[in-house]
Design an enzyme around this catalytic site. Structure first.
Site, PDB file in Angstrom:
ATOM      1  N   GLU A 180      14.495  51.532   0.035  1.00 43.89           N
ATOM      2  CA  GLU A 180      12.922  51.340   0.654  1.00 43.89           C
ATOM      3  C   GLU A 180      12.642  51.111   2.164  1.00 43.89           C
ATOM      4  OE1 GLU A 180       9.831  50.608  -2.043  1.00 43.89           O
ATOM      5  OE2 GLU A 180      11.026  50.900  -3.841  1.00 43.89           O
ATOM      6  N   GLU A 237       9.214  44.953  -9.004  1.00 42.07           N
ATOM      7  CA  GLU A 237       8.384  44.269  -8.373  1.00 42.07           C
ATOM      8  C   GLU A 237       7.575  43.084  -9.652  1.00 42.07           C
ATOM      9  OE1 GLU A 237       5.525  46.584  -6.286  1.00 42.07           O
ATOM     10  OE2 GLU A 237       6.879  47.046  -4.736  1.00 42.07           O
TER      11      GLU A 237
HETATM   12  C1  XIL Z   1       5.053  54.423  -2.428  1.00 45.04           C
HETATM   13  C2  XIL Z   1       5.119  55.864  -1.975  1.00 45.04           C
HETATM   14  O1  XIL Z   1       5.953  55.842  -0.887  1.00 45.04           O
HETATM   15  C3  XIL Z   1       3.858  56.627  -1.738  1.00 45.04           C
HETATM   16  O2  XIL Z   1       4.027  57.813  -1.544  1.00 45.04           O
HETATM   17  C4  XIL Z   1       2.874  56.206  -3.141  1.00 45.04           C
HETATM   18  O3  XIL Z   1       1.348  56.659  -2.728  1.00 45.04           O
HETATM   19  C5  XIL Z   1       2.834  54.591  -3.393  1.00 45.04           C
HETATM   20  O4  XIL Z   1       4.113  54.315  -3.437  1.00 45.04           O
HETATM   21  N1  XIL Z   1       7.336  49.896  -3.217  1.00 45.04           N
HETATM   22  C6  XIL Z   1       7.569  50.845  -4.202  1.00 45.04           C
HETATM   23  C7  XIL Z   1       7.520  52.419  -4.069  1.00 45.04           C
HETATM   24  O5  XIL Z   1       8.512  50.370  -5.121  1.00 45.04           O
HETATM   25  O6  XIL Z   1       7.581  53.013  -5.269  1.00 45.04           O
HETATM   26  C8  XIL Z   1       6.405  52.617  -3.264  1.00 45.04           C
HETATM   27  O7  XIL Z   1       6.379  54.004  -2.736  1.00 45.04           O
HETATM   28  C9  XIL Z   1       6.332  51.608  -2.012  1.00 45.04           C
HETATM   29  C10 XIL Z   1       6.516  50.301  -2.171  1.00 45.04           C
END
Ligand code: XIL
Length: 370
Positions: A261, A156
């Protein structure tokens, strides 16, 4: 009845009996096209969640720790590393022959404040922060050399308009912080795959920026093997044509595309869903945003299945570029979408429900690949 009709009839009948048409699993359904991954939390990594483990064993061939390799977890204090969770994930993956993805080495979130400060509490200098980053990467990537398949090296780093995010990484080190992170990772483990990962890459401005990023790294002699397109979506978004265009045009730069994700919220997004997956968003919980606390109505179940289907149709159509699709979790009970962008909702974004049962979306995907 003609043979085809008989086959369709049998297929529908067996769907009712076993809820599968045949005994297919997600990973078998897409085995000719891409890997199917899941993010796992600490309880799953420690094999304390039997229901999730069974699903993992049946349906997935790749795994990503949801939080256990992030800086705040693995390196919470200067000089103190905590490998309990990350070692567990590595063991989990090795025991099962799952392709393990490390997530993530450099991010502006879930990174302790001390990383960016000196002893006096002021901002660190470029040299100090680079040294810290190098040590971190040496320790973490070095520990799992030969055991992690690929690393999300930088997470990001881009704004919505394609410029570089004004993070402390950028402010302190300068624009070459991405280049440095990739160089450090590459020198510690020359074999491991190196990825850039971000959300909203379906948007044209961010897509162009990702392409520029890949080109700039390559031009400077740095290896980048893939781009992870985070898929924190919802009913009605993202724009599927734009997503398809991003997969093709970033992929055409000669890098693997991973859809990372993936989850599809069924709940209304406060503000604009175009805002992507900024984890710092935290809207006040309101009833009108938490529509199905007691269960998801059948028509929405179908809508969710159909959205998953449309997404996977694109991934299959673009499968020459897509090497992996990773769901951000296994069952709805553990999804971060229950708490983001608003804490305490009941969402239904994944392929297995709160009782570990496959949802229509799972059946839809397994069937469509046949
Ligand atoms: C999220 C996790 O799922 C949560 O448990 C944590 O509290 C916050 O992060 N982008 C990403 C991930 O790259 O690492 C994130 O994961 C969600 C958004």
């Amino acid at each position: 009845m003609r043979r085809k009709e008989i086959n369709v009839g049998l297929c529908v009948a067996s769907l009712f009996i076993s809820l599968y048409c045949g005994a297919d699993t997600l990973r078998e359904a897409f085995e000719d096209s891409f890997l199917i991954g899941a993010a796992v939390n600490r309880a799953i990594a420690m094999e304390e969640d039997e229901g999730s483990i069974q699903i993992l064993d049946t349906h997935f061939n790749s795994v990503t720790p949801e939080n256990d390799m992030k800086w705040e977890v693995i390196h919470p204090e200067p000089g103190r590393y905590d490998f309990e969770g990350s070692d567990a994930v590595v063991k989990l993956a090795e025991k099962r022959g799952l392709s393990l993805i490390g997530h993530t080495l450099l991010w502006h979130e879930q990174t302790p404040d001390w990383v960016f400060r000196n002893k006096e509490g002021n901002l660190a200098t470029r040299a100090e922060l680079l040294e810290r980053l190098e040590n971190h990467i040496e320790t973490v990537v070095g520990r799992y050399r030969g055991r992690v398949y690929g690393w999300d090296v930088v997470n990001e780093a881009l704004n919505e308009d394609g410029t570089l995010r004004d993070s402390l990484w950028k402010r302190i080190i300068g624009d070459d912080f991405i280049l440095k992170a990739f160089q450090f990772a590459q020198s510690v483990d020359p074999e491991v795959a190196l990825y850039y990962n971000d959300y909203n890459l379906w948007k044209p401005a961010k897509r162009r920026a990702a392409i520029e990023l890949v080109r700039a790294l390559k031009k400077q002699g740095v290896r980048i093997d893939g781009v992870g397109i985070q898929g924190h979506y919802g009913l009605g978004y993202p724009d599927l044509g734009e997503l398809s265009a991003s997969i093709a045009s970033i992929g055409a730069e000669g890098v693997d595309i991973m859809v990372t994700e993936l989850d599809v919220s069924v709940l209304p997004f406060p503000g604009s869903s175009d805002m992507g997956a900024d984890v710092s968003m935290n809207y006040e919980l309101k009833r009108e945003y938490d529509l199905y606390p007691d269960g998801l109505p059948v028509d929405l179940q179908r809508e969710l299945a159909s959205h998953y289907r449309s997404l996977f149709e694109i991934f299959l159509m673009r499968s020459e570029f897509v090497s992996r699709v990773t769901l951000w979790g296994i069952s709805d009970k553990d999804s971060w979408r229950n708490n983001w962008p608003m804490k305490g909702r009941t969402d239904y974004p994944l392929l297995f429900d709160r009782e570990y049962q496959p949802k229509s979306a799972l059946h839809e995907l397994v069937l469509m690949a046949k």
